[in-house]
Write a protein that holds these residues in place. Structure first.
Motif, PDB file in Angstrom:
ATOM      1  N   GLY A  48       0.933 -16.329   7.638  1.00 23.68           N
ATOM      2  CA  GLY A  48       0.336 -14.750   7.239  1.00 23.68           C
ATOM      3  C   GLY A  48       0.149 -14.855   5.991  1.00 23.68           C
ATOM      4  N   VAL A  49      -0.977 -12.990   6.174  1.00 23.00           N
ATOM      5  CA  VAL A  49      -1.539 -12.268   4.460  1.00 23.00           C
ATOM      6  C   VAL A  49      -1.501 -11.454   4.794  1.00 23.00           C
ATOM      7  CG1 VAL A  49      -3.084 -14.306   4.311  1.00 23.00           C
ATOM      8  CG2 VAL A  49      -4.467 -12.584   5.837  1.00 23.00           C
ATOM      9  N   LEU A  50      -1.270 -10.286   3.761  1.00 19.69           N
ATOM     10  CA  LEU A  50      -0.535  -9.255   4.129  1.00 19.69           C
ATOM     11  C   LEU A  50      -1.643  -8.772   2.403  1.00 19.69           C
ATOM     12  CD1 LEU A  50       1.468  -9.313   0.623  1.00 19.69           C
ATOM     13  CD2 LEU A  50       2.867 -10.033   2.544  1.00 19.69           C
ATOM     14  N   GLY A  51      -2.389  -7.511   2.506  1.00 16.13           N
ATOM     15  CA  GLY A  51      -2.891  -6.334   1.335  1.00 16.13           C
ATOM     16  C   GLY A  51      -1.965  -6.291   0.157  1.00 16.13           C
ATOM     17  N   VAL A  52      -2.560  -7.097  -0.970  1.00 16.42           N
ATOM     18  CA  VAL A  52      -2.287  -6.214  -2.383  1.00 16.42           C
ATOM     19  C   VAL A  52      -2.596  -5.979  -3.046  1.00 16.42           C
ATOM     20  CG1 VAL A  52      -0.760  -6.938  -4.571  1.00 16.42           C
ATOM     21  CG2 VAL A  52       0.228  -8.715  -2.254  1.00 16.42           C
ATOM     22  N   PRO A  53      -2.807  -4.088  -3.524  1.00 20.95           N
ATOM     23  CA  PRO A  53      -3.730  -3.898  -4.673  1.00 20.95           C
ATOM     24  C   PRO A  53      -3.814  -4.451  -5.860  1.00 20.95           C
ATOM     25  CG  PRO A  53      -2.816  -2.298  -2.920  1.00 20.95           C
ATOM     26  CD  PRO A  53      -1.703  -3.607  -3.197  1.00 20.95           C
ATOM     27  N   ARG A  54      -4.337  -3.631  -6.787  1.00 20.77           N
ATOM     28  CA  ARG A  54      -4.122  -4.775  -7.774  1.00 20.77           C
ATOM     29  C   ARG A  54      -2.794  -3.747  -8.380  1.00 20.77           C
ATOM     30  NH1 ARG A  54      -2.570  -6.994 -12.292  1.00 20.77           N
ATOM     31  NH2 ARG A  54      -3.108  -7.921 -13.153  1.00 20.77           N
ATOM     32  N   ASP A  55      -2.841  -2.775  -8.240  1.00 19.66           N
ATOM     33  CA  ASP A  55      -1.170  -2.043  -9.233  1.00 19.66           C
ATOM     34  C   ASP A  55       0.153  -2.272  -8.208  1.00 19.66           C
ATOM     35  OD1 ASP A  55      -2.346  -0.406  -6.907  1.00 19.66           O
ATOM     36  OD2 ASP A  55      -1.773   1.676  -8.802  1.00 19.66           O
ATOM     37  N   TRP A  56      -0.185  -2.824  -7.082  1.00 19.31           N
ATOM     38  CA  TRP A  56       0.377  -2.828  -5.807  1.00 19.31           C
ATOM     39  C   TRP A  56       1.745  -1.352  -5.387  1.00 19.31           C
ATOM     40  CZ3 TRP A  56       2.944  -8.609  -6.034  1.00 19.31           C
ATOM     41  CH2 TRP A  56       2.034  -8.952  -6.403  1.00 19.31           C
ATOM     42  N   CYS A  57       0.321  -0.882  -4.879  1.00 21.65           N
ATOM     43  CA  CYS A  57       0.745   0.633  -4.253  1.00 21.65           C
ATOM     44  C   CYS A  57      -0.324   0.806  -3.792  1.00 21.65           C
ATOM     45  CB  CYS A  57       0.203   1.645  -4.773  1.00 21.65           C
ATOM     46  SG  CYS A  57       1.766   1.801  -7.267  1.00 21.65           S
ATOM     47  N   SER A  58       1.143   1.724  -2.527  1.00 23.50           N
ATOM     48  CA  SER A  58      -0.396   1.209  -1.171  1.00 23.50           C
ATOM     49  C   SER A  58      -1.348   2.360  -1.008  1.00 23.50           C
ATOM     50  CB  SER A  58       0.376   2.122   0.191  1.00 23.50           C
ATOM     51  OG  SER A  58       1.488   0.665  -0.284  1.00 23.50           O
ATOM     52  N   THR A  59      -2.010   2.289  -0.426  1.00 21.23           N
ATOM     53  CA  THR A  59      -3.237   3.830  -0.431  1.00 21.23           C
ATOM     54  C   THR A  59      -3.586   4.188   1.035  1.00 21.23           C
ATOM     55  OG1 THR A  59      -5.112   2.582  -0.619  1.00 21.23           O
ATOM     56  CG2 THR A  59      -3.843   3.156  -3.119  1.00 21.23           C
ATOM     57  N   VAL A  60      -4.322   5.482   1.311  1.00 20.17           N
ATOM     58  CA  VAL A  60      -4.954   5.968   2.464  1.00 20.17           C
ATOM     59  C   VAL A  60      -5.812   6.620   1.898  1.00 20.17           C
ATOM     60  CG1 VAL A  60      -3.111   7.760   2.719  1.00 20.17           C
ATOM     61  CG2 VAL A  60      -4.164   6.991   4.626  1.00 20.17           C
ATOM     62  N   HIS A  61      -6.896   7.001   2.487  1.00 21.80           N
ATOM     63  CA  HIS A  61      -8.122   7.581   2.512  1.00 21.80           C
ATOM     64  C   HIS A  61      -9.184   8.032   3.349  1.00 21.80           C
ATOM     65  CE1 HIS A  61     -10.716   9.184  -1.449  1.00 21.80           C
ATOM     66  NE2 HIS A  61     -11.511   8.499  -0.647  1.00 21.80           N
ATOM     67  N   LEU A  62      -9.543   8.987   2.729  1.00 21.17           N
ATOM     68  CA  LEU A  62     -10.670   9.749   3.799  1.00 21.17           C
ATOM     69  C   LEU A  62     -11.957  10.190   2.573  1.00 21.17           C
ATOM     70  CD1 LEU A  62     -12.514   9.414   6.362  1.00 21.17           C
ATOM     71  CD2 LEU A  62     -11.437  11.965   6.860  1.00 21.17           C
ATOM     72  N   ASP A  63     -13.125   9.306   3.014  1.00 17.71           N
ATOM     73  CA  ASP A  63     -14.724  10.954   2.558  1.00 17.71           C
ATOM     74  C   ASP A  63     -15.461  10.817   2.930  1.00 17.71           C
ATOM     75  OD1 ASP A  63     -16.018  11.052   0.802  1.00 17.71           O
ATOM     76  OD2 ASP A  63     -16.302   9.309  -0.266  1.00 17.71           O
ATOM     77  N   HIS A  64     -15.262  12.403   3.395  1.00 22.88           N
ATOM     78  CA  HIS A  64     -15.772  13.069   4.151  1.00 22.88           C
ATOM     79  C   HIS A  64     -17.429  12.816   3.480  1.00 22.88           C
ATOM     80  CE1 HIS A  64     -12.818  14.748   6.424  1.00 22.88           C
ATOM     81  NE2 HIS A  64     -12.175  15.075   5.039  1.00 22.88           N
ATOM     82  N   ALA A  65     -17.647  12.716   2.307  1.00 25.09           N
ATOM     83  CA  ALA A  65     -18.953  12.568   2.509  1.00 25.09           C
ATOM     84  C   ALA A  65     -20.159  11.333   2.692  1.00 25.09           C
ATOM     85  CB  ALA A  65     -18.922  12.819   0.379  1.00 25.09           C
ATOM     86  N   THR A  66     -19.022  10.319   2.980  1.00 28.04           N
ATOM     87  CA  THR A  66     -19.375   9.036   3.237  1.00 28.04           C
ATOM     88  C   THR A  66     -18.989   8.802   4.205  1.00 28.04           C
ATOM     89  OG1 THR A  66     -17.881   8.151   2.110  1.00 28.04           O
ATOM     90  CG2 THR A  66     -19.291   8.447   1.222  1.00 28.04           C
ATOM     91  N   GLY A  67     -18.168   9.231   5.280  1.00 28.01           N
ATOM     92  CA  GLY A  67     -17.453   9.275   6.179  1.00 28.01           C
ATOM     93  C   GLY A  67     -16.690   7.785   6.253  1.00 28.01           C
ATOM     94  N   LEU A  68     -16.250   7.232   5.178  1.00 31.94           N
ATOM     95  CA  LEU A  68     -15.741   5.971   4.941  1.00 31.94           C
ATOM     96  C   LEU A  68     -13.970   6.659   4.633  1.00 31.94           C
ATOM     97  CD1 LEU A  68     -18.078   3.857   3.112  1.00 31.94           C
ATOM     98  CD2 LEU A  68     -17.924   3.633   5.603  1.00 31.94           C
ATOM     99  N   GLY A  69     -13.316   5.968   5.920  1.00 28.45           N
ATOM    100  CA  GLY A  69     -11.758   5.495   5.029  1.00 28.45           C
ATOM    101  C   GLY A  69     -11.008   4.930   4.642  1.00 28.45           C
ATOM    102  N   TRP A  70     -10.014   4.860   4.663  1.00 24.94           N
ATOM    103  CA  TRP A  70      -9.107   2.945   4.627  1.00 24.94           C
ATOM    104  C   TRP A  70      -7.372   3.168   4.473  1.00 24.94           C
ATOM    105  CZ3 TRP A  70     -12.861   3.987   0.843  1.00 24.94           C
ATOM    106  CH2 TRP A  70     -11.878   3.932  -0.490  1.00 24.94           C
TER     107      TRP A  70
END
Length: 473
Positions: free
Chosen positions: A364-386
């Motif tokens: 299976g596959v797992l997600g790797v950011p470029r700096d290998w650090c996990s993130t959580v985010h929500l932008d109230h202006a755009t309505g997008l989060g991840w």
């Protein structure tokens, strides 16, 4: 192609993980019937999406929440992983501390300790039988270079707020009483880890979430996520219609590259596993493992393993680490060379299991950011989060992400929203062919480092230091 490897008569390779072979695939829920509007739309039906929906509905039962899943809930890494409900957090502690200070990183680690028990508590409260057993985790070193790294890691953790009860080196007798791993020179133990059966956890969570009133749409492929603009709400676009919402949460982890504009966001890293047939009592007498600890080594191309609830050994590691163009795995099929590699590692660590047959392999596959650090985010202006980029530590981190996204959506300032991984911005991966060449070079160097250290190295190989430099870890 698997000559020399004892395979059971019903050996299966790919398609689904052993975890689903054990319990059977779930019946698929209905697909999105057309365009709909919700308060929160979650793209991805893995642990992150399920936990986010769970905590949102628990906090505000009136919220209209939908999950959009391409396959079925738990199809991806959530139903294929090694079953480590671990407090280990992806990425550099120093990098996370740069955002909001050293104490914030210590708070993040403590939140991960708590997340292990939170998952266990929810499984009990919601009657989710996932073979959970909190036996801790054991890391072993099998050559002098690994032993140096393990000792240095435990010492470093002391400086980051770990106490003796959180991680400690074991005496020789303690290690032998727990688990007989051939060639062990040093071992460290942490209680902050539990074994789970990943597919049982995913299926159980999906059942609970649907019961809370979340609309779980399966067989529904999201092709693009659009931000709020010109007075229109955020949208998740599918061939079956668009789902508009006040907030659209991207919870696609290793499958993120399949969304429009996201190909270089998180790299889909491949990981593979094999599992043996159930081992007889006489083999377990030689191995031990009565406390069901999770097991990892301190190699650069490391392995991870568990003793399953039905007395098998499941062991995993990197096979072909990455496919050109951020393509994902071929629906779980594992290369014969990877099966052979994992079998050799299993026998090396557990000679008493050399006569056991391999019953299943998958990947299976797992997600790797470029700096290998996990993130959580929500932008109230755009309505997008991840949330995501867990680099293989997602079973527990996804729970912390779900609770954090709940607080962000509800605009609650809490201890969770103040943690340093919240709002972290990471640059994209390089374009092809640099991405493919770089990842394969990194793992070629790591494997060369492991060979060098196993042969004669007493300190970390220069190959590994070069790989760390290239990878940005």
């Amino acid at each position: 192609m698997t000559r020399g490897i004892p395979l059971s008569g019903d050996f299966a390779n790919g398609g689904v993980s052993f975890w689903y072979r054990q319990i059977g695939l779930p019946d698929r829920r209905a697909a999105l019937p057309g365009s709909r509007a919700y308060d929160v739309a979650i793209v991805g039906g893995g642990y992150t999406g399920l936990w986010t929906a769970y905590y949102l509905k628990k906090a505000d039962p009136g919220l209209r929440v939908a999950i959009l899943e391409k396959e079925f809930a738990g199809f991806g890494a959530s139903g294929r992983n090694g079953g480590w409900l671990s407090a280990e957090f992806a990425g550099s502690r120093e990098r996370h501390a740069q955002a909001r200070g050293r104490q914030a990183m210590i708070d993040l680690q403590r939140a991960m300790f708590g997340a292990v028990d939170e998952v266990i508590g929810v499984t009990r409260e919601e009657d989710v039988d996932a073979d959970v057993y909190k036996g801790g985790v054991l890391h072993v070193a099998t050559n002098p270079a690994q032993r140096r790294r393990l000792r240095a890691e435990v010492a470093d953790l002391r400086a980051w707020g770990y106490g003796e009860d959180d991680m400690r080196l074991l005496s020789r007798d303690e290690q032998r009483e727990r688990l007989q791993v051939a060639g062990t020179l040093e071992a460290a133990y942490s209680p902050h880890c539990a074994r789970v059966q990943p597919a049982k956890l995913a299926v159980g969570l999906a059942r609970v979430v649907a019961g809370l009133g979340v609309d779980v749409f399966e067989n529904t492929t999201v092709t693009e996520i659009r931000p709020r603009r010109d007075g229109r709400p955020a949208e998740a676009v599918t061939p079956r219609g668009a789902v508009s919402a006040e907030y659209v949460i991207r919870a696609t982890e290793g499958f993120t590259a399949g969304l429009t504009g996201q190909r270089r966001q998180w790299l889909p890293m491949n990981s593979s596993m094999i599992v043996t047939e159930p081992l007889p009592p006489e083999v377990w007498k030689h191995i031990g493992w009565a406390q069901n600890e999770l097991l990892g080594d301190t190699a650069h191309a490391y392995i991870y393993a568990q003793r399953t609830a039905d007395d098998r050994i499941a062991i995993g590691g990197r096979g072909v680490p990455y496919r050109f163009g951020s393509r994902t795995d071929d629906r779980g099929v594992t290369q014969a060379s990877t099966v052979a590699l994992l079998w050799r590692m299993l026998v090396k660590l557990f000679p008493a299991a050399a006569d056991a047959r391999v019953q299943h392999s998958w990947c299976g596959v797992l997600g790797v950011p470029r700096d290998w650090c996990s993130t959580v985010h929500l932008d109230h202006a755009t309505g997008l989060g991840w949330a995501g980029g867990y680099v293989g530590s997602g079973v527990t981190t996804a729970n912390l992400a779900g609770r954090t996204l709940r607080d962000l959506v509800l605009r609650h300032d809490t201890e969770l929203t103040a943690l340093p991984w919240v709002g972290r911005q990471v640059r994209q991966w390089e374009p092809e062919p640099l991405r493919w060449a770089g990842v394969h070079l990194i793992y070629t160097l790591y494997r060369a480092a492991d060979r060098h250290e196993n042969d004669r190295g007493t300190t970390t190989s220069a190959y590994a230091r070069l790989a760390d430099l290239i990878s940005g870890r």
